[in-house]
Design a protein around this motif. Structure first.
Motif, PDB file in Angstrom:
ATOM      1  N   ILE A   1      78.395 100.129 -35.566  1.00 30.40           N
ATOM      2  CA  ILE A   1      77.363  99.223 -35.081  1.00 30.40           C
ATOM      3  C   ILE A   1      76.044  99.588 -35.752  1.00 30.40           C
ATOM      4  O   ILE A   1      75.623 100.750 -35.736  1.00 30.40           O
ATOM      5  N   SER A   2      75.383  98.583 -36.292  1.00 31.44           N
ATOM      6  CA  SER A   2      74.069  98.807 -36.898  1.00 31.44           C
ATOM      7  C   SER A   2      73.007  98.882 -35.799  1.00 31.44           C
ATOM      8  O   SER A   2      72.965  98.032 -34.904  1.00 31.44           O
ATOM      9  N   GLY A   3      72.181  99.898 -35.881  1.00 33.66           N
ATOM     10  CA  GLY A   3      71.090 100.054 -34.921  1.00 33.66           C
ATOM     11  C   GLY A   3      71.400 100.932 -33.737  1.00 33.66           C
ATOM     12  O   GLY A   3      70.525 101.136 -32.884  1.00 33.66           O
ATOM     13  N   GLY A   4      72.592 101.451 -33.626  1.00 34.50           N
ATOM     14  CA  GLY A   4      72.912 102.367 -32.554  1.00 34.50           C
ATOM     15  C   GLY A   4      73.156 101.670 -31.212  1.00 34.50           C
ATOM     16  O   GLY A   4      73.289 100.444 -31.113  1.00 34.50           O
TER      17      GLY A   4
ATOM     18  N   THR B   1      78.836 110.697 -34.413  1.00 36.05           N
ATOM     19  CA  THR B   1      77.507 111.291 -34.383  1.00 36.05           C
ATOM     20  C   THR B   1      77.564 112.653 -35.066  1.00 36.05           C
ATOM     21  O   THR B   1      78.656 113.179 -35.341  1.00 36.05           O
ATOM     22  N   PRO B   2      76.399 113.254 -35.306  1.00 39.33           N
ATOM     23  CA  PRO B   2      76.420 114.597 -35.913  1.00 39.33           C
ATOM     24  C   PRO B   2      77.166 115.612 -35.060  1.00 39.33           C
ATOM     25  O   PRO B   2      77.714 116.605 -35.585  1.00 39.33           O
ATOM     26  N   ALA B   3      77.220 115.383 -33.728  1.00 38.81           N
ATOM     27  CA  ALA B   3      77.915 116.321 -32.854  1.00 38.81           C
ATOM     28  C   ALA B   3      79.410 116.071 -32.805  1.00 38.81           C
ATOM     29  O   ALA B   3      80.158 116.871 -32.247  1.00 38.81           O
ATOM     30  N   GLY B   4      79.871 114.962 -33.334  1.00 42.19           N
ATOM     31  CA  GLY B   4      81.284 114.633 -33.296  1.00 42.19           C
ATOM     32  C   GLY B   4      81.455 113.159 -32.966  1.00 42.19           C
ATOM     33  O   GLY B   4      80.692 112.305 -33.415  1.00 42.19           O
ATOM     34  N   PHE B   5      82.426 112.876 -32.119  1.00 44.50           N
ATOM     35  CA  PHE B   5      82.708 111.511 -31.701  1.00 44.50           C
ATOM     36  C   PHE B   5      82.382 111.386 -30.209  1.00 44.50           C
ATOM     37  O   PHE B   5      82.957 112.097 -29.372  1.00 44.50           O
ATOM     38  N   THR B   6      81.459 110.454 -29.922  1.00 43.29           N
ATOM     39  CA  THR B   6      81.003 110.268 -28.540  1.00 43.29           C
ATOM     40  C   THR B   6      81.546 108.961 -28.003  1.00 43.29           C
ATOM     41  O   THR B   6      81.328 107.887 -28.602  1.00 43.29           O
TER      42      THR B   6
END
Length: 344
Positions: free
Chosen positions: A254-257, A225-230
């Motif tokens: 994964i497509s679509g979150g 993610t923009p914040a890093g790895f979640t």
């Protein structure tokens, strides 16, 4: 010879009246005169008749006195005999009825007691059992809600990624509370701060222990993610976020979150994998729910999984294929059809 009467001779007037009543005055004298004529002896004219040796019966017979009842004698100080008899009869009758009724009641009560001995005994037994049960319930409830069973120690079990001491410290507000009065809402509010806690149960162990059984969330990988790895679990819940890729977690593409069908299919696949196989997965990719693909280890071997249907059977088939052909000797495992697993 007639025996003289012991009673004194009555007066002449009473004797005459009695004789007239009994025999009649007219009939008595001729009979007595005839009797005297028959009994009178023959005498010589001019001689004196000898005196009769027998006295006159009328002079020796006891007088006939009228019978007078005592009740007919007037008495100014007494009630009439009929009223007095009625009063006595009524008083005696009431007393007798009352005594007879009381005796009958006593006899009936005695008979009832005699024929209901077993029933009364059973009743006493049931009453005793009920009283004992009530005392036990009240005593147990009173003890359970008293400080005798207050919480003194909190044990947290089932954690592998969480620190048990940290979780127990968050629940210190329950110390001193009776075990039966532990506030579930307060416990939930304290545990909701730990994202890795998926569910929990409370177990009271008298007299002073409260056990918290925690079921942790199982992470399936990390999303960039923009914040890093979640790190997320199969439900898409973010467990932690780090600027760098966490070690031991596969990278998810994964497509679509996390809200897509492809993500849920990938989550089902990761949860169905055996621990030994899951530890070797370094990447998961899915564009649709029917094309889930896994990447194994440093060799980069691929596992074509397909859809999440029959994931348990596919996991067993994959484990057998990897045992026969380790990833360093195989480039691809195809378990799309569990009946015919393919190694390439």
């Amino acid at each position: 010879m007639r025996r003289p009467s012991p009673l004194p001779p009555p007066p002449e007037s009473e004797r005459a009246a009695a004789t007239a009543r009994n025999h009649g005055g007219a009939l008595r004298e001729p009979i007595e005169g005839a009797r005297d004529d028959r009994r009178a002896p023959s005498t010589v004219v001019g001689e004196r008749a000898p005196e009769s040796r027998h006295p006159d019966p009328a002079s020796e017979t006891a007088p006939v006195l009228p019978l007078v009842r005592p009740a007919d004698i007037p008495d100014a100080g007494r009630k009439p005999a009929r009223e007095e008899a009625a009063t006595d009869a009524e008083g005696t009758s009431l007393r007798d009825v009352w005594r007879a009724s009381r005796a009958r009641r006593r006899a009936l009560a005695a008979e009832v007691k005699r024929f209901t001995v077993r029933q009364r005994r059973r009743r006493r037994v049931w009453i005793g059992v009920g009283a004992a049960f009530l005392v036990m319930v009240l005593g147990t409830a009173g003890a359970a809600y008293s400080p005798l069973f207050a919480v003194e120690r909190i044990d947290v079990v089932g954690t592998s990624q969480l620190d048990a001491a940290t979780v127990a410290e968050a629940l210190n507000a329950q110390v001193g509370t009776p075990l039966a009065m532990v506030d579930d809402s307060a416990v939930k509010a304290a545990l909701v701060r730990f994202p890795l806690v998926e569910s929990y149960t409370l177990e009271a162990r008298p007299p002073h222990d409260l056990v918290v059984n925690v079921v942790e969330r199982t992470p399936i990988g990390a999303l960039q993610t923009p914040a890093g790895f979640t790190v997320v679990d199969a439900a898409g819940v973010a467990l932690s976020t780090t600027p760098d890729a966490p070690g031991g977690q596969p990278l998810l593409e994964i497509s679509g979150g996390t809200g897509s069908a492809a993500f849920h299919a990938a989550g089902r696949v990761m949860r169905a994998l055996p621990d030994a196989v899951r530890a070797q997965v370094t990447g998961v990719s899915a564009s649709t729910p029917d094309d889930v693909t896994l990447t194994l280890g440093a060799t980069g071997s691929r596992v074509v999984w397909g859809s999440a249907d029959r994931s348990a059977e596919k996991a067993i088939v994959l484990d057998r294929l990897m045992t026969q052909s380790p990833p360093d000797r195989a480039k691809e495992y195809d378990v799309t059809s569990p009946e015919a697993g393919v190694v390439r």
